[in-house]
Scaffold this motif. Structure first.
Motif, PDB file in Angstrom:
ATOM      1  N   LEU A  16       9.084  -2.268 -15.777  1.00 60.91           N
ATOM      2  CA  LEU A  16       9.195  -1.429 -16.964  1.00 60.91           C
ATOM      3  C   LEU A  16       7.839  -0.880 -17.410  1.00 60.91           C
ATOM      4  CD1 LEU A  16      11.960  -3.341 -18.926  1.00 60.91           C
ATOM      5  CD2 LEU A  16      12.167  -1.266 -17.551  1.00 60.91           C
ATOM      6  N   THR A  17       6.769  -1.646 -17.198  1.00 56.94           N
ATOM      7  CA  THR A  17       5.432  -1.136 -17.498  1.00 56.94           C
ATOM      8  C   THR A  17       5.071  -0.003 -16.547  1.00 56.94           C
ATOM      9  OG1 THR A  17       4.735  -3.299 -18.333  1.00 56.94           O
ATOM     10  CG2 THR A  17       2.987  -1.759 -17.709  1.00 56.94           C
ATOM     11  N   GLY A  18       5.338  -0.194 -15.270  1.00 54.04           N
ATOM     12  CA  GLY A  18       5.073   0.868 -14.289  1.00 54.04           C
ATOM     13  C   GLY A  18       5.860   2.125 -14.590  1.00 54.04           C
ATOM     14  N   PHE A  19       7.121   1.957 -14.952  1.00 55.29           N
ATOM     15  CA  PHE A  19       7.952   3.105 -15.313  1.00 55.29           C
ATOM     16  C   PHE A  19       7.367   3.833 -16.526  1.00 55.29           C
ATOM     17  CE2 PHE A  19      11.537   4.832 -17.819  1.00 55.29           C
ATOM     18  CZ  PHE A  19      11.917   5.837 -16.942  1.00 55.29           C
ATOM     19  N   SER A  20       6.903   3.078 -17.498  1.00 56.99           N
ATOM     20  CA  SER A  20       6.304   3.686 -18.691  1.00 56.99           C
ATOM     21  C   SER A  20       5.036   4.467 -18.341  1.00 56.99           C
ATOM     22  CB  SER A  20       5.973   2.612 -19.731  1.00 56.99           C
ATOM     23  OG  SER A  20       7.137   1.951 -20.143  1.00 56.99           O
ATOM     24  N   VAL A  21       4.219   3.896 -17.472  1.00 51.19           N
ATOM     25  CA  VAL A  21       2.982   4.573 -17.066  1.00 51.19           C
ATOM     26  C   VAL A  21       3.303   5.881 -16.345  1.00 51.19           C
ATOM     27  CG1 VAL A  21       0.998   4.420 -15.489  1.00 51.19           C
ATOM     28  CG2 VAL A  21       1.584   2.491 -16.973  1.00 51.19           C
ATOM     29  N   PHE A  22       4.244   5.849 -15.398  1.00 47.46           N
ATOM     30  CA  PHE A  22       4.583   7.065 -14.664  1.00 47.46           C
ATOM     31  C   PHE A  22       5.299   8.081 -15.546  1.00 47.46           C
ATOM     32  CE2 PHE A  22       3.882   4.377 -10.882  1.00 47.46           C
ATOM     33  CZ  PHE A  22       2.894   5.165 -10.293  1.00 47.46           C
ATOM     34  N   SER A  23       6.029   7.611 -16.536  1.00 46.02           N
ATOM     35  CA  SER A  23       6.642   8.542 -17.490  1.00 46.02           C
ATOM     36  C   SER A  23       5.564   9.280 -18.267  1.00 46.02           C
ATOM     37  CB  SER A  23       7.557   7.793 -18.468  1.00 46.02           C
ATOM     38  OG  SER A  23       8.647   7.233 -17.793  1.00 46.02           O
ATOM     39  N   PHE A  24       4.546   8.556 -18.695  1.00 41.46           N
ATOM     40  CA  PHE A  24       3.429   9.180 -19.408  1.00 41.46           C
ATOM     41  C   PHE A  24       2.697  10.162 -18.503  1.00 41.46           C
ATOM     42  CE2 PHE A  24      -1.076   9.247 -20.572  1.00 41.46           C
ATOM     43  CZ  PHE A  24      -0.981   9.783 -21.853  1.00 41.46           C
ATOM     44  N   LEU A  25       2.435   9.744 -17.256  1.00 45.54           N
ATOM     45  CA  LEU A  25       1.721  10.616 -16.324  1.00 45.54           C
ATOM     46  C   LEU A  25       2.524  11.860 -15.976  1.00 45.54           C
ATOM     47  CD1 LEU A  25       0.019   8.089 -13.888  1.00 45.54           C
ATOM     48  CD2 LEU A  25      -1.050   9.477 -15.670  1.00 45.54           C
ATOM     49  N   ALA A  26       3.849  11.764 -15.993  1.00 45.59           N
ATOM     50  CA  ALA A  26       4.674  12.934 -15.715  1.00 45.59           C
ATOM     51  C   ALA A  26       4.494  13.981 -16.811  1.00 45.59           C
ATOM     52  CB  ALA A  26       6.138  12.530 -15.599  1.00 45.59           C
ATOM     53  N   MET A  27       4.198  13.533 -18.011  1.00 48.01           N
ATOM     54  CA  MET A  27       3.970  14.461 -19.120  1.00 48.01           C
ATOM     55  C   MET A  27       2.561  15.035 -19.098  1.00 48.01           C
ATOM     56  SD  MET A  27       5.960  12.657 -22.272  1.00 48.01           S
ATOM     57  CE  MET A  27       5.719  10.932 -21.862  1.00 48.01           C
ATOM     58  N   LYS A  28       1.595  14.261 -18.593  1.00 41.80           N
ATOM     59  CA  LYS A  28       0.195  14.691 -18.577  1.00 41.80           C
ATOM     60  C   LYS A  28      -0.464  14.316 -17.246  1.00 41.80           C
ATOM     61  CE  LYS A  28      -0.374  14.360 -23.532  1.00 41.80           C
ATOM     62  NZ  LYS A  28      -0.531  15.746 -23.895  1.00 41.80           N
ATOM     63  N   PRO A  29      -0.044  14.945 -16.140  1.00 43.79           N
ATOM     64  CA  PRO A  29      -0.608  14.566 -14.826  1.00 43.79           C
ATOM     65  C   PRO A  29      -2.095  14.876 -14.685  1.00 43.79           C
ATOM     66  CG  PRO A  29       0.781  16.504 -14.615  1.00 43.79           C
ATOM     67  CD  PRO A  29       0.932  15.999 -16.019  1.00 43.79           C
ATOM     68  N   GLU A  30      -2.606  15.812 -15.480  1.00 43.40           N
ATOM     69  CA  GLU A  30      -4.027  16.153 -15.386  1.00 43.40           C
ATOM     70  C   GLU A  30      -4.926  15.000 -15.822  1.00 43.40           C
ATOM     71  OE1 GLU A  30      -2.558  17.277 -19.414  1.00 43.40           O
ATOM     72  OE2 GLU A  30      -1.843  17.721 -17.411  1.00 43.40           O
ATOM     73  N   LEU A  31      -4.405  14.072 -16.631  1.00 43.85           N
ATOM     74  CA  LEU A  31      -5.206  12.917 -17.057  1.00 43.85           C
ATOM     75  C   LEU A  31      -5.552  12.004 -15.885  1.00 43.85           C
ATOM     76  CD1 LEU A  31      -3.540  11.859 -20.428  1.00 43.85           C
ATOM     77  CD2 LEU A  31      -5.695  13.062 -20.093  1.00 43.85           C
ATOM     78  N   ALA A  32      -4.636  11.913 -14.922  1.00 46.58           N
ATOM     79  CA  ALA A  32      -4.881  11.053 -13.766  1.00 46.58           C
ATOM     80  C   ALA A  32      -5.520  11.823 -12.611  1.00 46.58           C
ATOM     81  CB  ALA A  32      -3.581  10.421 -13.297  1.00 46.58           C
ATOM     82  N   GLY A  33      -5.546  13.151 -12.721  1.00 44.99           N
ATOM     83  CA  GLY A  33      -6.133  13.954 -11.653  1.00 44.99           C
ATOM     84  C   GLY A  33      -5.290  13.978 -10.396  1.00 44.99           C
ATOM     85  N   VAL A  34      -3.980  13.896 -10.540  1.00 42.79           N
ATOM     86  CA  VAL A  34      -3.088  13.936  -9.385  1.00 42.79           C
ATOM     87  C   VAL A  34      -2.135  15.117  -9.514  1.00 42.79           C
ATOM     88  CG1 VAL A  34      -3.168  11.451  -8.977  1.00 42.79           C
ATOM     89  CG2 VAL A  34      -1.435  12.377 -10.482  1.00 42.79           C
ATOM     90  N   LYS A  35      -1.500  15.445  -8.391  1.00 43.93           N
ATOM     91  CA  LYS A  35      -0.539  16.545  -8.403  1.00 43.93           C
ATOM     92  C   LYS A  35       0.721  16.127  -9.139  1.00 43.93           C
ATOM     93  CE  LYS A  35      -1.990  18.704  -4.120  1.00 43.93           C
ATOM     94  NZ  LYS A  35      -1.551  19.186  -2.816  1.00 43.93           N
ATOM     95  N   GLU A  36       1.297  17.084  -9.831  1.00 35.27           N
ATOM     96  CA  GLU A  36       2.513  16.809 -10.606  1.00 35.27           C
ATOM     97  C   GLU A  36       3.655  16.361  -9.698  1.00 35.27           C
ATOM     98  OE1 GLU A  36       5.507  19.064 -13.723  1.00 35.27           O
ATOM     99  OE2 GLU A  36       3.722  20.080 -13.004  1.00 35.27           O
ATOM    100  N   SER A  37       3.738  16.925  -8.490  1.00 30.34           N
ATOM    101  CA  SER A  37       4.839  16.568  -7.587  1.00 30.34           C
ATOM    102  C   SER A  37       4.766  15.096  -7.164  1.00 30.34           C
ATOM    103  CB  SER A  37       4.846  17.467  -6.356  1.00 30.34           C
ATOM    104  OG  SER A  37       3.626  17.349  -5.653  1.00 30.34           O
ATOM    105  N   VAL A  38       3.560  14.588  -6.997  1.00 31.76           N
ATOM    106  CA  VAL A  38       3.391  13.177  -6.625  1.00 31.76           C
ATOM    107  C   VAL A  38       3.853  12.276  -7.764  1.00 31.76           C
ATOM    108  CG1 VAL A  38       1.695  11.394  -6.050  1.00 31.76           C
ATOM    109  CG2 VAL A  38       1.510  13.668  -5.031  1.00 31.76           C
ATOM    110  N   VAL A  39       3.463  12.620  -8.972  1.00 28.54           N
ATOM    111  CA  VAL A  39       3.850  11.821 -10.135  1.00 28.54           C
ATOM    112  C   VAL A  39       5.366  11.837 -10.309  1.00 28.54           C
ATOM    113  CG1 VAL A  39       3.677  11.611 -12.639  1.00 28.54           C
ATOM    114  CG2 VAL A  39       1.655  12.143 -11.307  1.00 28.54           C
ATOM    115  N   LEU A  40       5.975  13.014 -10.133  1.00 28.85           N
ATOM    116  CA  LEU A  40       7.431  13.098 -10.279  1.00 28.85           C
ATOM    117  C   LEU A  40       8.155  12.297  -9.201  1.00 28.85           C
ATOM    118  CD1 LEU A  40       7.870  16.821 -11.345  1.00 28.85           C
ATOM    119  CD2 LEU A  40       7.981  14.766 -12.774  1.00 28.85           C
TER     120      LEU A  40
END
Length: 79
Positions: A16-40
């Protein structure tokens, strides 16, 4: 809490923590410096695991464990 009951809880918290982190990153992928498609893609995988966690705690697995505990307590009673 019993030793055998800790493992599912730990796994549930991690998932559930991992899901929460990836949910956040899906909204702001530029914060992690990764492509949006990878996060999704990762969000989709983690959402499947999160659904499994919820199913475990509120679904048939929880009822099955409760049944097993009831049977065990009845078997341990002395006649």
């Amino acid at each position: 809490m019993l030793k055998e009951g800790i493992a599912p809880l730990v796994v549930s918290v991690i998932v559930l923590t991992g899901f929460s982190v990836f949910s956040f990153l899906a909204m702001k992928p530029e914060l992690a410096g990764v492509k949006e498609s990878v996060v999704l893609f990762l969000l989709g995988a983690w959402s499947t695991m999160a659904a499994g966690v919820v199913s475990y705690w509120v679904g048939s697995s929880a009822g099955s464990k409760q049944k097993d505990d009831t049977i065990k307590s009845i078997a341990e009673q002395k006649p």
